[in-house]
Design a protein around this motif. Structure first.
Motif, short mmCIF file in Angstrom:
data_model
loop_
_atom_site.label_atom_id
_atom_site.label_comp_id
_atom_site.label_asym_id
_atom_site.label_seq_id
_atom_site.Cartn_x
_atom_site.Cartn_y
_atom_site.Cartn_z
N VAL F 37 0.86 -1.18 0.00
CA VAL F 37 0.00 0.00 0.00
C VAL F 37 0.89 1.23 0.00
O VAL F 37 1.79 1.36 0.82
N LEU F 38 0.61 2.13 -0.95
CA LEU F 38 1.35 3.38 -1.05
C LEU F 38 0.55 4.47 -0.34
O LEU F 38 -0.59 4.74 -0.71
N CYS F 39 1.12 5.04 0.72
CA CYS F 39 0.42 6.03 1.54
C CYS F 39 1.09 7.39 1.33
O CYS F 39 2.31 7.51 1.52
N MET F 40 0.30 8.39 0.96
CA MET F 40 0.87 9.73 0.75
C MET F 40 0.02 10.74 1.51
O MET F 40 -1.20 10.80 1.33
N ALA F 41 0.70 11.53 2.32
CA ALA F 41 0.01 12.56 3.11
C ALA F 41 0.19 13.91 2.42
O ALA F 41 1.31 14.31 2.12
N SER F 42 -0.93 14.60 2.20
CA SER F 42 -0.92 15.90 1.53
C SER F 42 -1.44 16.96 2.49
O SER F 42 -2.55 16.84 3.03
N LEU F 43 -0.67 18.02 2.62
CA LEU F 43 -1.07 19.13 3.49
C LEU F 43 -1.76 20.20 2.65
O LEU F 43 -1.25 20.59 1.60
N GLU F 44 -2.90 20.66 3.12
CA GLU F 44 -3.59 21.76 2.43
C GLU F 44 -4.00 22.81 3.45
O GLU F 44 -4.43 22.48 4.54
N GLU F 45 -3.89 24.07 3.03
CA GLU F 45 -4.22 25.16 3.95
C GLU F 45 -5.71 25.50 3.84
O GLU F 45 -6.11 26.60 3.48
N ARG F 46 -6.54 24.53 4.10
CA ARG F 46 -7.99 24.73 4.10
C ARG F 46 -8.60 23.64 4.97
O ARG F 46 -7.96 22.60 5.18
N VAL F 47 -9.77 23.85 5.46
CA VAL F 47 -10.46 22.83 6.25
C VAL F 47 -11.87 22.64 5.70
O VAL F 47 -12.38 23.50 4.97
N ILE F 101 -5.29 9.71 17.24
CA ILE F 101 -4.03 10.07 17.90
C ILE F 101 -3.56 11.47 17.50
O ILE F 101 -2.36 11.79 17.63
N VAL F 102 -4.49 12.28 17.01
CA VAL F 102 -4.13 13.63 16.58
C VAL F 102 -4.87 14.66 17.42
O VAL F 102 -6.06 14.50 17.69
N ASP F 103 -4.15 15.70 17.84
CA ASP F 103 -4.79 16.84 18.50
C ASP F 103 -5.11 17.87 17.41
O ASP F 103 -4.23 18.59 16.93
N LEU F 104 -6.39 17.90 17.03
CA LEU F 104 -6.79 18.73 15.87
C LEU F 104 -6.60 20.22 16.17
O LEU F 104 -6.38 21.01 15.26
N GLN F 105 -6.69 20.57 17.44
CA GLN F 105 -6.46 21.96 17.83
C GLN F 105 -4.99 22.35 17.59
O GLN F 105 -4.70 23.40 17.03
N ALA F 106 -4.11 21.45 17.99
CA ALA F 106 -2.68 21.74 17.82
C ALA F 106 -2.27 21.78 16.36
O ALA F 106 -1.30 22.43 15.99
N LEU F 107 -3.03 21.09 15.52
CA LEU F 107 -2.72 21.08 14.09
C LEU F 107 -2.99 22.44 13.47
O LEU F 107 -2.30 22.87 12.55
N GLY F 108 -3.97 23.14 14.01
CA GLY F 108 -4.35 24.43 13.43
C GLY F 108 -5.25 24.22 12.23
O GLY F 108 -5.46 23.10 11.77
N GLU F 109 -5.78 25.33 11.68
CA GLU F 109 -6.76 25.20 10.59
C GLU F 109 -6.13 24.76 9.28
O GLU F 109 -5.93 25.56 8.36
N ARG F 110 -5.80 23.49 9.22
CA ARG F 110 -5.22 22.89 8.04
C ARG F 110 -5.78 21.49 7.89
O ARG F 110 -6.18 20.89 8.86
N GLN F 111 -5.72 20.97 6.68
CA GLN F 111 -6.17 19.59 6.47
C GLN F 111 -5.01 18.75 5.95
O GLN F 111 -4.28 19.15 5.06
N ILE F 112 -4.89 17.55 6.53
CA ILE F 112 -3.96 16.56 5.98
C ILE F 112 -4.80 15.40 5.45
O ILE F 112 -5.61 14.82 6.17
#
Lengths: 240, 240, 240, 240, 240, 240
Positions: F37-47, F101-112
């Motif tokens: 399985v190929l897993c790719m994480a993409s960061l975007e500055e939107r929610v 296992i993610v603190d969504l607040q600490a991530l800030g307004e971004r989507q992965i």
């Protein structure tokens, strides 16, 4: 006074040109004033599943509008990925109207699809489509008769045509164009046979409800208009 | 000998009628022999999202075929719920071709959509659509010039037209009709400007691969045909 | 100078690894520099309806991109509910290209589907897909030959490969990568056989139209590049 | 004799239960004999785009059938991925009918959606939906009045109800059930206000065309039935 | 203290009414407190393609929610053109659960589709659907037994029911309602047979992960609740 | 004896390669034996809309399979126009697991968005996707930390991994491959944190129901396997 200066009981200029397609077994370009609908009848040697092995055929219709047939460009239904509710409603009406004067048994296990595509719209596209669709269907049956597949008058039980009427500025008027249609208080579509029988009535109060008397006035106008349309159909089809 | 008896380097009869729509800002009914395409250009005061606030406009195209434009009736794309790959490929080509001669900055933040709908097909519908689409686009820009929105010749950098050529029975021929197209060994579409620049080339070996020499022969034929098409565009647009 | 420092007539590093799938009858992971396409050929004992009972088989292709194969993540086509026009255009091109060197009669009534999925994109995904798709198809035919289903060389009439060329900063260059592709004035894809025949040409002016001479320069570069690609195909397939 | 033994001018037993949903602002379970339709009115503080900033509100309707509401199970529209033409036609009719007695200005910029879901079908589902939908809408407006959002009687201009009539074995009959509906020669739906105005008429010849006299007989029956339905609406809504 | 004042190990009031549809071969309106699900089993003399000519039948389920079954109106899935991931997940679960107690061989080549439509939602719709779906399925098999098609107890291997449990304010509680479900730290659905075997477990940490001990507490509560549900199923089906 | 000769409590060979994509902010190619399985994480500055202006971010996942990842070629979901129920179920599970296992607040307004695409399937694709998806997500957070966007360990509350267990020939076994999965009596997926907390349990009786004891045996095996997977994650992420 109507925007077009027509008397209340006057149709727009109506023309029906046949033989406008090299490919279709029957075709008719019908004009009600500036409304133009291209009707093409296609014969196929197959029927829908529910008619398989019944010996009966089927007549159906599809309706479409070119995106810029209208004053503002509309989105193309093929690009949107679906036909609107209005489109489906109209093509169901055209199909029912045409089947009302067809003997499906006499047609045999075949399907005729009548495509009605609006090239230019100025009110009354569905009534023009039914009226021109009948001519395309008749031409298709002529084509079949020439090839000894059916006798055209075994299949066709009569003529069918349609017109819209409405109450415009408190007066009943015949054959609404777009300027009238968009402001009429009441709008009604009538489908009738050449013999004067009623096949379909759809009347809608756009503003205030209407009365029985008003409705009967519209019906009277429709009868006059449809009489004229059937006369034109007869001429075009060479039935005199 | 070609089925149509035309010499190898002869186009079919070509006509382009403008002003065929009451509603569209520009329109053209183009005929390459029995192929008929109705082109309507619609102006809208909006642009796609990627052009917002750039000062640039957009020109795009959509393509469709009436179900019985062809020898056998095809399913209506709106009823199927999607446009075929072929349709999308063609409308992308028309759009690119038209944009090749437009200064999008000079157009300003507006969109012109050119709808190309095939009323009757006999080969070469995409090339007829590009050629007639250019005329509809030019008419739309005239309409805008009359309203002092743009100067037409600031926006239009030249003419664009298209033609198909192919190798039919081992001979290079110009402007394939359906009878030729369906049996040609090689089929190529050329889009060129009035000044002779190449905008797009699409060549496909339907049977055996073709050689560079064969391809150059097709290109030569295309240059001749496109020269004639641009001359007709000029006449129709009153540019003499 | 090209961003990659390559000479104008140099391909990127090209590799083709076979046997990369446990399940597919034939497979190839092809790399043109940083462009990576996984090609898998699947054999099925069925044909499309139009080929039933003709004794002929079919070769077709599908194309996809992982959402993050590109610099910015693209929406997943399966989630959007449709394949883009670009995707359909490319998969039709791959299918036509592969069929150009296949004898469908010799294949017999079977279908081979070549799936080309882009793991990483850096320009030239469609040309890599055709080139690697040929290898996957050949491997599939080897698999069939080992099972005495066909003779591989009865079915395969030759090799096929593809490359893109373009005019970048006024110079013709071979095998565009993304940095070049996104700014090239002209972009052309060439599909050719091992014997040098042309199968497909697609040339597009992204900016100003191009001339015949410019085009012939691109064709010359393509011929060089495709020669090298076919040589690599031969090595990988053990044909020396 | 009718299958149900009813006199020709008799409605089936009609009940309308309100307050059947904990969540909806207004709700009504309406029964016309064995036909059961659950109507729920939902208030939302938004309007369709074409009404933004006009100060006017909107009333719309959606219609659905549980898959086994009918004698044979029908495919679930959500699973098929689209609403049928029939569904769209009916929900457009319900929406128009309800809007005919609503002052959209008095409603203010809000939307009320009336969902009409058929739990069990035995003919007349669309007329039951309109009749029960009016009750759900009225209940919603009561709910809003209790919260001082509107005055219910500023918004509601009257009552609206609907019934189907038909020619069954050559006799005009009121309120067709499924056994009658599926064999009736003519089938007509009437939507009328409490004051007797006509809002919508839809008459269709299923077999032979019908005459004006026959149609007027159906209209007379409809007037009687709708009078009774409006009387029941008044009782249920506590308007005496 | 739970919002509903129930003890931690108490179910809501549960009712199951059978014979609620004139058309379906088996039907049950199940209520878990304010959650109401209408379950209808439809028998069809056909099986999915993968079971043709195997002698085995199939049991499947579909799930839907009326748009205003919930506190805020949701969009109608039929209008959106697709079923949500949640809907598909639930209907797959219901189908698997019902098949776990059916001998598909004994059913013969027939399909029973159990439609579960939520009329009102207050938490636990999927567990109510499984529990009521079993009753509808049993009623359908009774109907078949009365017509000598199968012996009901050859087909049914036992009872199946489902309940949700969760950790609410640090305490394990049985049969979550919406107020609890929306704030529970952990939410688990259990499907078990009348004999106490586990058919399906789905546990999800909504907030912090949970421990094995916590999970075993939930399982214990589930066993109690499912015991009571099966007892009610037996009463309703007249099995005492 | 297991088909792979593994002891009942042995995982397959597991590898996790990072940095496999030039474009994605984080990537991991995970292998559980022959499952890739190929897993790719993409960061975007939107929610997503429901998080706008909340200061919180979002982590979501999408799942896909190449058409020939499996023994028989499956239809491409993009070509079918929708994602299957199975696909949606799996991608919802992956997303929930990663968010646990993610603190969504600490991530800030971004989507992965973590895309998990199966290149080759041999059982356990969803558990491999969760396990490798965690690594891709961690790599993405490293990338963000290097750019001072977040502190990686403020966002990541722990590790998460998943494994499937089942009862195969009456014995509980760890990490089912396809040969085992397709015939196992019971199949359960476990998602757990590095600290041993349970995030998600999904257990399904494929044949006979299972008992609490059997289930606890599976949980014990899962705990062992997940311990090993988290150890590998730590090594790959350089956390020793």
């Amino acid at each position: 006074m109507r925007p077009s200066k027509r008397p209340n009981d006057a149709m727009r200029d109506v023309t029906m040109d046949t033989g406008v397609s090299r490919h279709a077994e029957g075709s008719c370009l019908v004009r009600f004033g500036n409304t133009e609908v291209l009707c093409m009848a296609s014969l196929e040697e197959r029927v829908p599943p529910f008619l398989k092995n019944t010996g009966k055929g089927w007549v159906t219709a599809e309706y479409g509008m070119l995106p810029r047939a209208t004053g503002d460009r509309m989105r193309r239904e093929a690009a949107q990925g679906k036909q609107s509710g209005r489109t489906q409603e109209i093509q169901r009406l055209i199909g029912r109207s045409l089947r009302s004067i067809v003997d499906l048994q006499a047609l045999g296990e075949r399907q005729i699809t009548v495509d009605c595509d609006v090239l230019q719209a100025d009110g009354g596209t569905r009534t023009a489509a039914i009226t021109g669709g009948f001519v395309a269907l008749s031409e298709c049956l002529k084509w079949m008769e020439e090839r000894s597949m059916v006798k055209r008058h075994d299949v066709l039980l009569g003529h069918v045509a349609a017109v819209s009427c409405g109450i415009y500025k408190n007066e009943p008027v015949l054959d609404l164009d777009y300027a009238e249609d968009s402001t009429a208080e009441t709008d009604a579509n009538f489908v009738m046979t050449g013999a004067g029988g009623i096949v379909e009535i759809q009347g809608t109060a756009e503003g205030a409800p209407f009365s029985e008397d008003e409705f009967l006035n519209l019906l009277k106008l429709a009868r006059k208009g449809i009489g004229e349309l059937v006369e034109t159909q007869r001429q075009v089809l060479g039935e005199h």
